[in-house]
Motif scaffolding. Structure first.
Motif, PDB file in Angstrom:
ATOM      1  N   UNK A  44       0.857  -1.182   0.000  1.00 55.75           N
ATOM      2  CA  UNK A  44       0.000   0.000   0.000  1.00 55.75           C
ATOM      3  C   UNK A  44       0.895   1.234   0.000  1.00 55.75           C
ATOM      4  N   UNK A  45       0.558   2.203  -0.836  1.00 56.17           N
ATOM      5  CA  UNK A  45       1.241   3.501  -0.812  1.00 56.17           C
ATOM      6  C   UNK A  45       0.168   4.561  -0.623  1.00 56.17           C
ATOM      7  N   UNK A  46       0.175   5.226   0.542  1.00 56.84           N
ATOM      8  CA  UNK A  46      -0.826   6.246   0.833  1.00 56.84           C
ATOM      9  C   UNK A  46      -0.178   7.626   0.773  1.00 56.84           C
ATOM     10  N   UNK A  88     -12.685  -5.751  -4.244  1.00 57.50           N
ATOM     11  CA  UNK A  88     -12.695  -7.196  -4.495  1.00 57.50           C
ATOM     12  C   UNK A  88     -11.305  -7.708  -4.861  1.00 57.50           C
ATOM     13  N   UNK A  89     -10.568  -6.960  -5.680  1.00 56.84           N
ATOM     14  CA  UNK A  89      -9.250  -7.432  -6.096  1.00 56.84           C
ATOM     15  C   UNK A  89      -8.216  -7.321  -4.967  1.00 56.84           C
ATOM     16  N   UNK A  90      -8.416  -6.411  -4.021  1.00 56.34           N
ATOM     17  CA  UNK A  90      -7.525  -6.342  -2.864  1.00 56.34           C
ATOM     18  C   UNK A  90      -7.772  -7.506  -1.905  1.00 56.34           C
ATOM     19  N   UNK A  98      -4.913  -7.792  -6.557  1.00 57.98           N
ATOM     20  CA  UNK A  98      -4.119  -6.599  -6.817  1.00 57.98           C
ATOM     21  C   UNK A  98      -2.902  -6.630  -5.894  1.00 57.98           C
ATOM     22  N   UNK A  99      -1.708  -6.451  -6.479  1.00 62.76           N
ATOM     23  CA  UNK A  99      -0.474  -6.489  -5.689  1.00 62.76           C
ATOM     24  C   UNK A  99      -0.268  -5.211  -4.898  1.00 62.76           C
ATOM     25  N   UNK A 100      -0.505  -4.072  -5.561  1.00 63.13           N
ATOM     26  CA  UNK A 100      -0.198  -2.775  -4.961  1.00 63.13           C
ATOM     27  C   UNK A 100      -1.369  -1.830  -5.166  1.00 63.13           C
ATOM     28  N   UNK A 111     -14.601  -0.322   3.365  1.00 63.13           N
ATOM     29  CA  UNK A 111     -14.657  -1.367   2.357  1.00 63.13           C
ATOM     30  C   UNK A 111     -13.317  -1.972   1.990  1.00 63.13           C
ATOM     31  N   UNK A 112     -12.232  -1.355   2.418  1.00 63.69           N
ATOM     32  CA  UNK A 112     -10.894  -1.815   2.028  1.00 63.69           C
ATOM     33  C   UNK A 112     -10.412  -2.905   2.981  1.00 63.69           C
ATOM     34  N   UNK A 113     -10.190  -4.089   2.417  1.00 61.11           N
ATOM     35  CA  UNK A 113      -9.635  -5.233   3.157  1.00 61.11           C
ATOM     36  C   UNK A 113      -8.557  -5.857   2.282  1.00 61.11           C
ATOM     37  N   UNK A 114      -7.488  -6.315   2.899  1.00 55.59           N
ATOM     38  CA  UNK A 114      -6.371  -6.888   2.161  1.00 55.59           C
ATOM     39  C   UNK A 114      -6.295  -8.389   2.382  1.00 55.59           C
ATOM     40  N   UNK A 115      -6.034  -9.129   1.301  1.00 58.81           N
ATOM     41  CA  UNK A 115      -5.909 -10.578   1.406  1.00 58.81           C
ATOM     42  C   UNK A 115      -4.610 -10.957   2.109  1.00 58.81           C
ATOM     43  N   UNK A 116      -3.530 -10.259   1.778  1.00 53.56           N
ATOM     44  CA  UNK A 116      -2.223 -10.619   2.310  1.00 53.56           C
ATOM     45  C   UNK A 116      -1.347  -9.375   2.469  1.00 53.56           C
ATOM     46  N   UNK A 117      -1.629  -8.577   3.490  1.00 49.38           N
ATOM     47  CA  UNK A 117      -0.873  -7.335   3.654  1.00 49.38           C
ATOM     48  C   UNK A 117       0.600  -7.606   3.921  1.00 49.38           C
ATOM     49  N   UNK A 118       1.459  -6.762   3.306  1.00 42.85           N
ATOM     50  CA  UNK A 118       2.888  -6.955   3.471  1.00 42.85           C
ATOM     51  C   UNK A 118       3.624  -5.709   3.901  1.00 42.85           C
ATOM     52  N   UNK A 119       3.397  -4.598   3.195  1.00 40.03           N
ATOM     53  CA  UNK A 119       4.066  -3.356   3.558  1.00 40.03           C
ATOM     54  C   UNK A 119       3.131  -2.177   3.321  1.00 40.03           C
ATOM     55  N   UNK A 120       3.159  -1.258   4.258  1.00 38.79           N
ATOM     56  CA  UNK A 120       2.409  -0.014   4.166  1.00 38.79           C
ATOM     57  C   UNK A 120       3.429   1.109   4.053  1.00 38.79           C
ATOM     58  N   UNK A 121       3.334   1.884   2.969  1.00 39.62           N
ATOM     59  CA  UNK A 121       4.215   3.030   2.768  1.00 39.62           C
ATOM     60  C   UNK A 121       3.343   4.280   2.864  1.00 39.62           C
TER      61      UNK A 121
END
Length: 172
Positions: A44-46, A88-90, A98-100, A111-121
């Motif tokens: 994720x890049x916010x 849905x893709x996240x 979706x990778x990123x 509504x935002x949920x991640x299947x496999x969170x790895x890094x938050x930038x």
């Protein structure tokens, strides 16, 4: 090297990367996202504004695609149908995952949920409130966290404000 070493560790990274505009902070963020995605995770890049999020997405999507990573953009102005598709893709664990995701505070919406969170930038982290940064981190438990800032912060003040983060400085 600090980021690579932290992400290889068993405990989640918590790092602030400080440097002048144009020094390479975004390149370091790409490296962190690459490490996460190649490890089977998501990134994720916010950014604090829609303009900056769109600039990041426009400049990074081709680079990320050339590295075999899929990226999406989520901002407040994203149409509802597109948001549902992104959500849905996240959350997907299949090939359509979706990778990123690059975006604004819209990334912390319900509504935002991640299947496999790895890094938050988090770019320009000082422009987000503590609650906003925490909300994104909570959506990504056990994720590595990299915050970036071009605002010069003396080391002693940085330790007081961000004592839970290791500090890396790009000074050349």
């Amino acid at each position: 090297e600090d980021i690579r070493r932290d992400m290889a560790s068993e405990s989640p990274m918590g790092r602030i990367l400080v440097g002048d505009v144009g020094c390479g902070k975004t390149a370091c963020a790409i490296a962190a996202m690459y490490i996460a995605v190649k490890s089977g995770r998501q990134a994720v890049l916010m950014a604090p504004t829609e303009i900056l999020a769109r600039q990041h997405y426009a400049s990074l999507k081709e680079i990320l695609a050339s590295l075999g990573m899929t990226a999406g953009l989520l901002v407040g102005a994203t149409p509802a149908a597109e948001k549902r598709k992104i959500y849905a893709s996240l959350a997907s664990s299949g090939e359509d995952r979706l990778d990123i995701i690059i975006g604004t505070h819209a990334l912390i919406s319900s509504g935002v949920q991640f299947a496999s969170p790895g890094v938050v930038v988090i770019d320009e982290q000082h422009r987000f409130g503590v609650g906003q940064r925490a909300a994104l981190a909570e959506k990504n438990p056990m994720s590595h966290v990299l915050v970036m800032s071009a605002t010069p912060i003396p080391r002693s003040l940085a330790l007081a404000l961000y004592g839970d983060l290791d500090i890396s400085t790009i000074d050349e």
